[in-house]
Design a protein around this motif. Structure first.
Motif, PDB file in Angstrom:
ATOM      1  N   SER A   1      45.416 -12.380 -35.545  1.00  0.00           N
ATOM      2  CA  SER A   1      45.671 -12.201 -34.010  1.00  0.00           C
ATOM      3  C   SER A   1      44.392 -12.224 -33.001  1.00  0.00           C
ATOM      4  O   SER A   1      44.527 -12.101 -31.695  1.00  0.00           O
ATOM      5  CB  SER A   1      46.473 -10.996 -33.717  1.00  0.00           C
ATOM      6  OG  SER A   1      47.729 -10.733 -34.475  1.00  0.00           O
TER       7      SER A   1
ATOM      8  N   ASP B   1      45.745 -12.649 -29.614  1.00  0.00           N
ATOM      9  CA  ASP B   1      46.952 -11.565 -29.521  1.00  0.00           C
ATOM     10  C   ASP B   1      47.984 -12.176 -30.006  1.00  0.00           C
ATOM     11  O   ASP B   1      49.241 -11.718 -29.868  1.00  0.00           O
ATOM     12  CB  ASP B   1      47.032 -10.895 -28.420  1.00  0.00           C
ATOM     13  CG  ASP B   1      45.629 -10.089 -27.867  1.00  0.00           C
ATOM     14  OD1 ASP B   1      45.249  -9.461 -29.080  1.00  0.00           O
ATOM     15  OD2 ASP B   1      45.346  -9.848 -26.726  1.00  0.00           O
ATOM     16  N   LYS B   2      48.031 -13.502 -30.618  1.00  0.00           N
ATOM     17  CA  LYS B   2      49.402 -14.035 -31.120  1.00  0.00           C
ATOM     18  C   LYS B   2      49.019 -14.352 -32.492  1.00  0.00           C
ATOM     19  O   LYS B   2      48.128 -14.626 -32.945  1.00  0.00           O
ATOM     20  CB  LYS B   2      49.735 -15.234 -30.373  1.00  0.00           C
ATOM     21  CG  LYS B   2      50.058 -15.057 -28.861  1.00  0.00           C
ATOM     22  CD  LYS B   2      50.439 -16.335 -28.196  1.00  0.00           C
ATOM     23  CE  LYS B   2      50.932 -15.954 -26.851  1.00  0.00           C
ATOM     24  NZ  LYS B   2      52.213 -15.091 -26.800  1.00  0.00           N
TER      25      LYS B   2
ATOM     26  N   SER C   1      55.275 -13.718 -30.090  1.00  0.00           N
ATOM     27  CA  SER C   1      53.893 -13.530 -30.225  1.00  0.00           C
ATOM     28  C   SER C   1      53.248 -14.296 -31.303  1.00  0.00           C
ATOM     29  O   SER C   1      52.353 -13.966 -32.004  1.00  0.00           O
ATOM     30  CB  SER C   1      53.602 -11.805 -30.362  1.00  0.00           C
ATOM     31  OG  SER C   1      54.449 -11.455 -31.454  1.00  0.00           O
TER      32      SER C   1
END
Length: 419
Positions: free
Chosen positions: A208, A243-244, A336
């Motif tokens: 991430s 952040d994915k 996400s």
């Protein structure tokens, strides 16, 4: 009276229906129906974590069947509908497949054994029959080598060959294990941190961090960890993936090169291999064909199994962190997640997958490689397994090995072969 008449009528219809199925294509089947007695003998079936053998029942009604090759892998019972699904049933020496029926009476049960109490010989026989089946997912990936063991030793194994192919794999067949390298690096990081990961470690190890532009062969053989991280766009973050979840080797490469990460930037192939074995143990023998943390390891099943046994035996800090910090990976169901190489809804933990898809998963931990090397640990952390092969095309080889390996694992756990 009406109930007895209805049941008797259904039973007579069932007997006539099953007898008529003698026109189906000839084949060998483990389950058998005897028209003379009206009884169906089921060789083996698992219900509520118990393996039942030689189960004799009287069918009530046949709902459906097929004359085509079986599509179900094993016999099963759906308690919600009361329907029994059988892979293949012999009627007078002929067979039909994928039969769905209801049961009027259970006549007898030959034996019942909790799957947790099955002996290794029973498990090994079921796993071996699954691996060598000509009709399941394992048939498509031959040749390959498989093994299953526990924290102490190897318990079952075999080399599955392919007609017309001179290639054969054993426990000592060396190969590039590709993404199976990720589990090694994750274990290395956790060991270096003594089990206390930083938030930065977690972001990088759960893919991430945003470093998602590294190609599969992103390092040159002569690179160091740092020069590979700096090559092309390997070390350039993509703001759209920060952040994915995005499955890519760039996360680990950057993490390994950072001073706040593992600070391994100066290491070449030989030095990197030496550092890995220094931390994970000299008995975890490996080499690097390129200094890529996420995909550069060159080893064999025998050596990789040492790591898996250490994880089962809690000899490494990763043992207690398997499945921890897991993130969702399916872009179609998880906002996400951006990219996953597998279909379904597995989660991704610290350098390894958690096979917890709500439909197909069993909670196992794994790290399948692009070319088909597939190591796993079952959800209860009692057994490990490996499917070892090398498909240079890489065209779905990892997913294909997962499909086979998951069946071998289920056969091992239940004692029932999956065809």
């Amino acid at each position: 009276m009406r109930l007895r008449l209805k049941t008797a009528t259904l039973r007579r219809v069932c007997l006539l229906y099953l007898a008529w199925l003698a026109s189906a294509a000839s084949a060998n089947a483990a389950d058998a129906f005897d028209p003379a007695t009206g009884q169906l003998t089921i060789d083996a079936i698992v219900l509520d974590a118990t393996l039942y053998r030689a189960v004799v029942v009287v069918p009530a009604s046949v709902i459906s069947f097929s004359n085509a090759p079986p599509t179900v892998s094993a016999d099963s019972f759906d308690g919600a509908t009361g329907r029994l699904t059988l892979r293949s049933v012999s009627v007078g020496g002929t067979a039909y497949s994928d039969v769905v029926l209801t049961v009027a009476t259970v006549v007898s049960v030959g034996s019942a054994t909790l799957t947790s109490q099955l002996d290794d010989a029973t498990r090994a026989q079921a796993a071996g029959a699954t691996a060598t089946s000509s009709t399941n997912a394992c048939a498509a990936i031959a040749p390959f080598y498989w093994e299953v063991g526990d924290k102490s030793r190897l318990l079952g194994s075999g080399s599955v060959n392919k007609a017309g192919s001179a290639t054969s794999y054993t426990a000592t067949s060396l190969m590039a294990v590709a993404s199976a390298s990720k589990w090694l690096y994750g274990s290395y990081v956790v060991e270096r941190r003594n089990g206390q990961l930083t938030p930065e470690d977690v972001r990088f190890l759960t893919f991430s961090s945003g470093y998602t532009q590294m190609p599969v062969a992103g390092c040159a053989r002569a690179d160091t960890v740092a020069s590979c991280a700096e090559r092309d766009n390997n070390g350039v973050p993509d703001p759209a993936t920060v952040d994915k979840f995005y499955y890519n080797g760039g996360h680990m490469q950057k993490h390994a090169s950072l001073a706040t990460g593992m600070n391994l930037g100066a290491l070449d192939n030989a030095a990197l291999a030496a550092e890995m074995t220094r931390v994970l143990g000299a008995d975890v023998a490996l080499a690097y064909s390129q200094p890529q943390l996420a995909g550069g390891v060159f080893t064999n099943a025998k050596n990789y199994a040492v790591l898996l046994r250490k994880l089962l035996g809690r000899q490494l800090q990763m043992s207690d962190l398997l499945g921890s910090h897991a993130v969702c990976t399916n872009p179609s169901t998880c906002p996400s997640a951006v990219y996953s190489p597998f279909g379904g809804s597995f989660h991704y933990s610290l350098g390894h997958w958690v096979e917890d898809d709500p439909v197909t998963g069993d909670g196992a931990f794994s790290s399948a490689g692009l070319f088909g090397f597939y190591p796993w640990i079952n959800a209860s952390k009692t057994y490990y397994g490996i499917v070892s092969r090398f498909d240079a095309s890489g065209a779905g080889a990892g997913a294909a090995s997962v499909a086979c390996g998951a069946r071998v694992r289920k056969a091992w756990m239940t004692g029932v072969a999956l065809h």
